[in-house]
Scaffold this motif. Structure first.
Motif, PDB file in Angstrom:
ATOM      1  N   LEU A  12       1.658  23.810 -11.035  1.00  0.00           N
ATOM      2  CA  LEU A  12       0.294  23.944 -10.512  1.00  0.00           C
ATOM      3  C   LEU A  12      -0.400  22.595 -10.352  1.00  0.00           C
ATOM      4  CD1 LEU A  12      -0.941  26.962 -12.693  1.00  0.00           C
ATOM      5  CD2 LEU A  12      -0.383  27.038 -10.254  1.00  0.00           C
ATOM      6  N   MET A  13       0.152  21.562 -10.951  1.00  0.00           N
ATOM      7  CA  MET A  13      -0.547  20.278 -11.030  1.00  0.00           C
ATOM      8  C   MET A  13      -0.859  19.693  -9.660  1.00  0.00           C
ATOM      9  SD  MET A  13      -1.748  18.141 -13.369  1.00  0.00           S
ATOM     10  CE  MET A  13      -0.810  18.283 -14.891  1.00  0.00           C
ATOM     11  N   SER A  14       0.082  19.754  -8.729  1.00  0.00           N
ATOM     12  CA  SER A  14      -0.164  19.187  -7.403  1.00  0.00           C
ATOM     13  C   SER A  14      -1.317  19.900  -6.703  1.00  0.00           C
ATOM     14  CB  SER A  14       1.101  19.265  -6.542  1.00  0.00           C
ATOM     15  OG  SER A  14       2.091  18.383  -7.014  1.00  0.00           O
ATOM     16  N   GLY A  15      -1.372  21.210  -6.860  1.00  0.00           N
ATOM     17  CA  GLY A  15      -2.454  21.965  -6.235  1.00  0.00           C
ATOM     18  C   GLY A  15      -3.815  21.595  -6.787  1.00  0.00           C
ATOM     19  N   PHE A  16      -3.903  21.379  -8.111  1.00  0.00           N
ATOM     20  CA  PHE A  16      -5.162  20.938  -8.696  1.00  0.00           C
ATOM     21  C   PHE A  16      -5.588  19.592  -8.111  1.00  0.00           C
ATOM     22  CE2 PHE A  16      -3.932  23.558 -12.602  1.00  0.00           C
ATOM     23  CZ  PHE A  16      -4.763  24.606 -12.249  1.00  0.00           C
ATOM     24  N   HIS A  17      -4.635  18.665  -8.041  1.00  0.00           N
ATOM     25  CA  HIS A  17      -4.957  17.348  -7.496  1.00  0.00           C
ATOM     26  C   HIS A  17      -5.233  17.411  -5.990  1.00  0.00           C
ATOM     27  CE1 HIS A  17      -4.359  14.574 -10.938  1.00  0.00           C
ATOM     28  NE2 HIS A  17      -3.700  15.611 -11.422  1.00  0.00           N
ATOM     29  N   GLY A  18      -4.688  18.418  -5.328  1.00  0.00           N
ATOM     30  CA  GLY A  18      -5.022  18.624  -3.926  1.00  0.00           C
ATOM     31  C   GLY A  18      -6.503  18.907  -3.739  1.00  0.00           C
ATOM     32  N   MET A  19      -7.098  19.620  -4.684  1.00  0.00           N
ATOM     33  CA  MET A  19      -8.533  19.884  -4.603  1.00  0.00           C
ATOM     34  C   MET A  19      -9.342  18.608  -4.755  1.00  0.00           C
ATOM     35  SD  MET A  19      -8.868  23.001  -3.837  1.00  0.00           S
ATOM     36  CE  MET A  19     -10.641  23.162  -4.043  1.00  0.00           C
ATOM     37  N   PHE A  20      -8.846  17.658  -5.563  1.00  0.00           N
ATOM     38  CA  PHE A  20      -9.497  16.352  -5.661  1.00  0.00           C
ATOM     39  C   PHE A  20      -9.529  15.684  -4.282  1.00  0.00           C
ATOM     40  CE2 PHE A  20      -9.320  11.768  -6.077  1.00  0.00           C
ATOM     41  CZ  PHE A  20     -10.285  11.475  -7.012  1.00  0.00           C
ATOM     42  N   SER A  21      -8.394  15.711  -3.599  1.00  0.00           N
ATOM     43  CA  SER A  21      -8.310  15.079  -2.286  1.00  0.00           C
ATOM     44  C   SER A  21      -9.165  15.818  -1.260  1.00  0.00           C
ATOM     45  CB  SER A  21      -6.855  15.032  -1.822  1.00  0.00           C
ATOM     46  OG  SER A  21      -6.066  14.310  -2.733  1.00  0.00           O
ATOM     47  N   LEU A  22      -9.168  17.155  -1.339  1.00  0.00           N
ATOM     48  CA  LEU A  22     -10.005  17.929  -0.427  1.00  0.00           C
ATOM     49  C   LEU A  22     -11.477  17.611  -0.665  1.00  0.00           C
ATOM     50  CD1 LEU A  22     -10.108  20.093   1.776  1.00  0.00           C
ATOM     51  CD2 LEU A  22     -10.195  21.823  -0.050  1.00  0.00           C
ATOM     52  N   GLY A  23     -11.854  17.487  -1.936  1.00  0.00           N
ATOM     53  CA  GLY A  23     -13.224  17.098  -2.246  1.00  0.00           C
ATOM     54  C   GLY A  23     -13.549  15.730  -1.698  1.00  0.00           C
ATOM     55  N   GLY A  24     -12.585  14.794  -1.787  1.00  0.00           N
ATOM     56  CA  GLY A  24     -12.787  13.464  -1.218  1.00  0.00           C
ATOM     57  C   GLY A  24     -12.977  13.517   0.282  1.00  0.00           C
ATOM     58  N   MET A  25     -12.180  14.341   0.959  1.00  0.00           N
ATOM     59  CA  MET A  25     -12.302  14.467   2.405  1.00  0.00           C
ATOM     60  C   MET A  25     -13.663  15.042   2.796  1.00  0.00           C
ATOM     61  SD  MET A  25      -9.797  16.493   5.051  1.00  0.00           S
ATOM     62  CE  MET A  25     -10.181  18.082   4.313  1.00  0.00           C
ATOM     63  N   CYS A  26     -14.101  16.077   2.079  1.00  0.00           N
ATOM     64  CA  CYS A  26     -15.391  16.697   2.385  1.00  0.00           C
ATOM     65  C   CYS A  26     -16.546  15.744   2.060  1.00  0.00           C
ATOM     66  CB  CYS A  26     -15.543  18.003   1.615  1.00  0.00           C
ATOM     67  SG  CYS A  26     -14.415  19.307   2.137  1.00  0.00           S
ATOM     68  N   GLY A  27     -16.439  15.037   0.932  1.00  0.00           N
ATOM     69  CA  GLY A  27     -17.484  14.088   0.573  1.00  0.00           C
ATOM     70  C   GLY A  27     -17.602  12.973   1.594  1.00  0.00           C
ATOM     71  N   ALA A  28     -16.454  12.470   2.052  1.00  0.00           N
ATOM     72  CA  ALA A  28     -16.474  11.422   3.069  1.00  0.00           C
ATOM     73  C   ALA A  28     -16.983  11.953   4.405  1.00  0.00           C
ATOM     74  CB  ALA A  28     -15.074  10.833   3.229  1.00  0.00           C
ATOM     75  N   GLY A  29     -16.605  13.198   4.716  1.00  0.00           N
ATOM     76  CA  GLY A  29     -17.083  13.793   5.957  1.00  0.00           C
ATOM     77  C   GLY A  29     -18.593  13.931   5.976  1.00  0.00           C
ATOM     78  N   LEU A  30     -19.170  14.372   4.847  1.00  0.00           N
ATOM     79  CA  LEU A  30     -20.627  14.474   4.758  1.00  0.00           C
ATOM     80  C   LEU A  30     -21.268  13.098   4.892  1.00  0.00           C
ATOM     81  CD1 LEU A  30     -23.198  16.088   4.241  1.00  0.00           C
ATOM     82  CD2 LEU A  30     -22.795  15.848   1.786  1.00  0.00           C
ATOM     83  N   GLY A  31     -20.645  12.091   4.280  1.00  0.00           N
ATOM     84  CA  GLY A  31     -21.166  10.731   4.414  1.00  0.00           C
ATOM     85  C   GLY A  31     -21.132  10.238   5.840  1.00  0.00           C
ATOM     86  N   SER A  32     -20.125  10.687   6.604  1.00  0.00           N
ATOM     87  CA  SER A  32     -20.001  10.265   7.994  1.00  0.00           C
ATOM     88  C   SER A  32     -21.084  10.856   8.881  1.00  0.00           C
ATOM     89  CB  SER A  32     -18.610  10.655   8.525  1.00  0.00           C
ATOM     90  OG  SER A  32     -18.460  10.299   9.879  1.00  0.00           O
ATOM     91  N   VAL A  33     -21.436  12.121   8.628  1.00  0.00           N
ATOM     92  CA  VAL A  33     -22.413  12.795   9.496  1.00  0.00           C
ATOM     93  C   VAL A  33     -23.842  12.679   8.980  1.00  0.00           C
ATOM     94  CG1 VAL A  33     -20.658  14.442  10.259  1.00  0.00           C
ATOM     95  CG2 VAL A  33     -22.174  15.064   8.356  1.00  0.00           C
ATOM     96  N   ALA A  34     -24.028  12.194   7.746  1.00  0.00           N
ATOM     97  CA  ALA A  34     -25.377  12.121   7.164  1.00  0.00           C
ATOM     98  C   ALA A  34     -26.358  11.346   8.031  1.00  0.00           C
ATOM     99  CB  ALA A  34     -25.312  11.533   5.755  1.00  0.00           C
ATOM    100  N   PRO A  35     -25.985  10.164   8.578  1.00  0.00           N
ATOM    101  CA  PRO A  35     -26.953   9.449   9.424  1.00  0.00           C
ATOM    102  C   PRO A  35     -27.362  10.244  10.657  1.00  0.00           C
ATOM    103  CG  PRO A  35     -25.194   7.979   8.738  1.00  0.00           C
ATOM    104  CD  PRO A  35     -24.770   9.357   8.351  1.00  0.00           C
ATOM    105  N   ALA A  36     -26.414  10.968  11.258  1.00  0.00           N
ATOM    106  CA  ALA A  36     -26.727  11.773  12.442  1.00  0.00           C
ATOM    107  C   ALA A  36     -27.658  12.930  12.101  1.00  0.00           C
ATOM    108  CB  ALA A  36     -25.440  12.296  13.070  1.00  0.00           C
TER     109      ALA A  36
END
Length: 381
Positions: free
Chosen positions: A132-156
């Motif tokens: 299960l460990m890879s899947g848990f760490h996958g959520m870390f990466s998904l959170g990073g992608m979503c956090g970065a995505g929000l940062g990208s669109v925040a100025p707009a």
């Protein structure tokens, strides 16, 4: 522990990993903002990052004892609160000295939080009796992608930098505290009592810790420097630069969500060797070709290459003879996390005296070392 309770704890832990990734991404996309707000050069920015590394070092020496005594649920709740507050305060204060304090708190709280949720992941994987460990760490990466995505669109969306920090950390904290309620119950007093070993790798754990440190230095370089690399070295707009982190995290998430399946079919040494080669090739491509689109593709290859490095190493650490799984995980994750926090400042010091491109060559070097050391480190995996 009944199956429904274990399933609820697993869902809660996935939320915790997601929140952690989102918080790191929020810091990552605002590195240029912090640099501008305080009027910093690369060296001063690197010192601020080093403050978080010092905080992590202070916390990690006692991480096993703290998590062993209070349990992952309590530690993740308190440290998640402090970590969120630190990220929210990045540009809320006027003086550079205050930033150093904030970064120190960030290092302490984030490192303890990381050890706590990885100890929880080890226990859930043990009780579930399946990878299960890879899947848990996958959520870390998904959170990073979503956090970065929000940062990208925040100025707009018309959000100021401080507005984005408050929105992101407020949402993260709410999700974190709700998730804590469903985590595994704390250990019984007799399980947590007595002296706990320091979270310092020794013997077979040492090489695993070194590889984890190198892998997380490479990840930390993406978190802290990829956005600035796109702006400074490739001349990208802020919205495009933020995609550097998103492309890395998205590819890493994809690799991790399929990682448990791959780990069940590919021997650990072979997987680690292939991971190092792919990460080195992706980083070399991003640094060698002066085209923003190519750099984004290179960062994605780095993410895919590094995606299963930490899950493989943590699983190996939990199986070292004569060492309890919890201590093995805490020791290797502690050393790895120290690399994640202390590595990027070293890259900044190189960048100050040469260039950021030169500084990021360390990712290539470390990825090659991981590939070459895979067989020795994972011979029993």
């Amino acid at each position: 522990m009944t199956a429904p309770s274990l399933a609820a704890a697993s869902r809660a832990l996935r939320t915790q990993f997601f929140v952690t990734g989102a918080l790191f991404a929020t810091w990552g996309v605002h590195v240029p903002t912090v640099k501008t707000h305080y009027g910093l050069g690369e060296q001063s920015l690197a010192i601020a990052m080093l403050a978080s590394g010092v905080g992590a070092l202070i916390a990690l020496a006692q991480a096993g004892r703290v998590v062993g005594r209070y349990g992952p649920r309590a530690v993740s709740a308190v440290m998640g609160l402090l970590c969120s507050a630190a990220v929210a305060s990045l540009i809320a204060l006027p003086q550079y000295a205050a930033l150093l304090v904030v970064m120190g708190v960030f290092g302490i709280s984030a490192s303890l939080f990381d050890v706590a949720i990885n100890a929880e992941a080890s226990e859930i994987e043990r009780q579930a009796a399946k990878p299960l460990m890879s899947g848990f760490h996958g959520m870390f990466s998904l959170g990073g992608m979503c956090g970065a995505g929000l940062g990208s669109v925040a100025p707009a969306l018309g959000l100021s930098a401080q507005g984005h920090l408050l929105l992101a950390t407020g949402a993260a904290l709410a999700a974190l505290l709700l998730a804590c309620r469903a985590m595994l119950p704390p250990p019984e007093p007799h399980e947590a009592g007595g002296k706990q070993p320091l979270s310092i790798p020794r013997g077979p754990l040492l090489l695993l810790g070194v590889l984890a440190s190198m892998g997380l230095i490479a990840e930390g370089a993406m978190y802290d420097w990829s956005v600035l690399f796109m702006k400074q070295e490739r001349g990208s707009q802020a919205s495009t630069a933020a995609l550097a982190y998103a492309s890395f995290s998205g590819a890493m998430a994809a690799g991790r969500f399929g990682g448990d399946w791959v780990r069940g079919r590919v021997p650990a040494p072979r997987l680690m060797r292939a991971s190092g080669v792919l990460a080195a090739a992706g980083m070399a491509l991003a640094l060698a070709v002066p085209v923003p689109g190519v750099a984004l593709g290179g960062f994605a290859l780095v993410g895919l290459g590094l995606s299963n490095v930490v899950p493989v190493l943590f699983s190996a650490a939990s199986q070292v003879p004569g060492v309890s799984p919890a201590h093995g995980i805490a020791a290797v994750s502690g050393m790895g996390y120290l690399g994640m926090m202390a590595g990027p400042p070293l890259i900044g010091l190189v960048a100050e005296h040469s260039s950021l491109t030169t500084g990021l060559l360390v990712v290539v070097v470390f990825a090659v070392f991981m590939a070459l050391s895979a067989k020795r480190a994972l011979r029993a995996a």
